[in-house]
Write an enzyme that holds these catalytic residues in place. Structure first.
Site, PDB file in Angstrom:
ATOM      1  N   HIS A   1      48.648 -31.661  67.680  1.00 25.34           N
ATOM      2  CA  HIS A   1      47.522 -31.405  66.757  1.00 25.34           C
ATOM      3  C   HIS A   1      46.785 -30.103  67.090  1.00 25.34           C
ATOM      4  O   HIS A   1      45.706 -30.160  67.704  1.00 25.34           O
ATOM      5  CB  HIS A   1      46.511 -32.550  66.878  1.00 25.34           C
ATOM      6  CG  HIS A   1      46.935 -33.824  66.242  1.00 25.34           C
ATOM      7  ND1 HIS A   1      46.673 -34.130  64.928  1.00 25.34           N
ATOM      8  CD2 HIS A   1      47.607 -34.885  66.750  1.00 25.34           C
ATOM      9  CE1 HIS A   1      47.147 -35.327  64.640  1.00 25.34           C
ATOM     10  NE2 HIS A   1      47.729 -35.801  65.724  1.00 25.34           N
TER      11      HIS A   1
ATOM     12  N   CYS B   1      52.160 -33.701  63.351  1.00 24.64           N
ATOM     13  CA  CYS B   1      52.195 -35.116  63.725  1.00 24.64           C
ATOM     14  C   CYS B   1      52.676 -35.989  62.560  1.00 24.64           C
ATOM     15  O   CYS B   1      53.853 -35.921  62.203  1.00 24.64           O
ATOM     16  CB  CYS B   1      50.850 -35.541  64.287  1.00 24.64           C
ATOM     17  SG  CYS B   1      50.991 -37.027  65.300  1.00 24.64           S
TER      18      CYS B   1
ATOM     19  N   GLU C   1      44.967 -28.374  65.286  1.00 23.52           N
ATOM     20  CA  GLU C   1      43.683 -28.313  64.572  1.00 23.52           C
ATOM     21  C   GLU C   1      42.559 -28.951  65.393  1.00 23.52           C
ATOM     22  O   GLU C   1      41.394 -28.828  65.047  1.00 23.52           O
ATOM     23  CB  GLU C   1      43.806 -28.985  63.192  1.00 23.52           C
ATOM     24  CG  GLU C   1      43.896 -30.502  63.186  1.00 23.52           C
ATOM     25  CD  GLU C   1      45.269 -31.039  63.607  1.00 23.52           C
ATOM     26  OE1 GLU C   1      46.122 -30.254  64.058  1.00 23.52           O
ATOM     27  OE2 GLU C   1      45.463 -32.264  63.496  1.00 23.52           O
TER      28      GLU C   1
HETATM   29  N1  GLN Z   1      51.736 -42.475  64.749  1.00 21.50           N
HETATM   30  C1  GLN Z   1      51.357 -41.917  63.477  1.00 21.50           C
HETATM   31  C2  GLN Z   1      52.408 -42.216  62.403  1.00 21.50           C
HETATM   32  O1  GLN Z   1      53.467 -42.671  62.718  1.00 21.50           O
HETATM   33  C3  GLN Z   1      51.130 -40.416  63.569  1.00 21.50           C
HETATM   34  C4  GLN Z   1      49.929 -40.134  64.446  1.00 21.50           C
HETATM   35  C5  GLN Z   1      49.208 -38.859  64.164  1.00 21.50           C
HETATM   36  O2  GLN Z   1      49.373 -38.204  63.115  1.00 21.50           O
HETATM   37  N2  GLN Z   1      48.361 -38.485  65.081  1.00 21.50           N
HETATM   38  O3  GLN Z   1      52.144 -41.986  61.262  1.00 21.50           O
END
Ligand code: GLN
Length: 193
Positions: free
Chosen positions: A172, A79, A174
């Protein structure tokens, strides 16, 4: 024994440590660049990419991580971690580390679908589809010629990619009990050492 570092400056690093422990790997919370010499691979967790990049620069991780990444050191970003690893973002902020030849769009699902789950098929993973959790997730909008797309959503958005020693997922792993993504990264580390 394989030791996996988890970048512990911001975000859900603790959940990654627990997931790694579940598959029997030793984990190290990495807070300083010098600690990278004691680990065989690194996870950059989810969180807020602008904050993570800010802290990466404050603690002087940027050049060390780029050099390590270019020399074959395994790195997996989830992410926000995927955003951090990108070559380019469609957003102005943050300035990514340019480890991987991918263009990434942040918050690609907008406010209405802030977070959702989807069953995805991940190339190289055996068993049933993987239940992936997306939270204000990015997507990969362009990949370089050395990048392999490992998983896509039904609408065609690329959400897991690999380029040699580098792995990035928009979701995610995890946060669920399914350890198969962590096992894929663990195999990448074992293959590289
Ligand atoms: N939207 C977040 C960003 O741009 C990332 C979100 C996440 O890691 N769950 O940093």
């Amino acid at each position: 024994m394989v030791r996996v570092g988890v970048l512990a400056v911001q975000g859900d690093f603790l959940e990654h440590s627990h997931a790694l422990e579940r598959v029997g790997l030793e984990t190290v919370e990495v807070r300083l660049p010098s600690q990278l010499d004691d680990v065989d691979g690194l996870i950059i967790p989810g969180g807020e990419s602008t904050t993570i990049v800010q802290l990466i620069d404050i603690y002087k991780f940027r050049d060390v991580l780029k050099a390590k990444s270019d020399s074959g050191f395994p790195i997996w970003g989830t992410c926000a971690g995927m955003i951090v690893m990108a070559a380019k973002l469609t957003d102005k902020r943050p300035d990514p580390l340019k480890l991987m030849d991918i263009v990434v769009t942040r918050n690609a699902f907008g406010r209405q679908v802030d977070s959702f789950e989807a069953d995805i098929t991940v190339s190289g993973m055996s068993g049933p589809p993987f239940r992936a959790v997306f939270i204000r997730a990015p997507i990969v909008t362009e990949v370089g010629k050395d990048v392999k797309v490992l998983a896509k959503l039904k609408n065609g958005n690329a959400v897991a990619v690999r380029q040699g020693n580098l792995l990035a997922t928009a979701f995610h792993p995890e946060l669920t009990e399914d350890s198969r993504m962590h096992l894929i990264f663990s195999k990448m580390i074992k293959d590289s050492t």
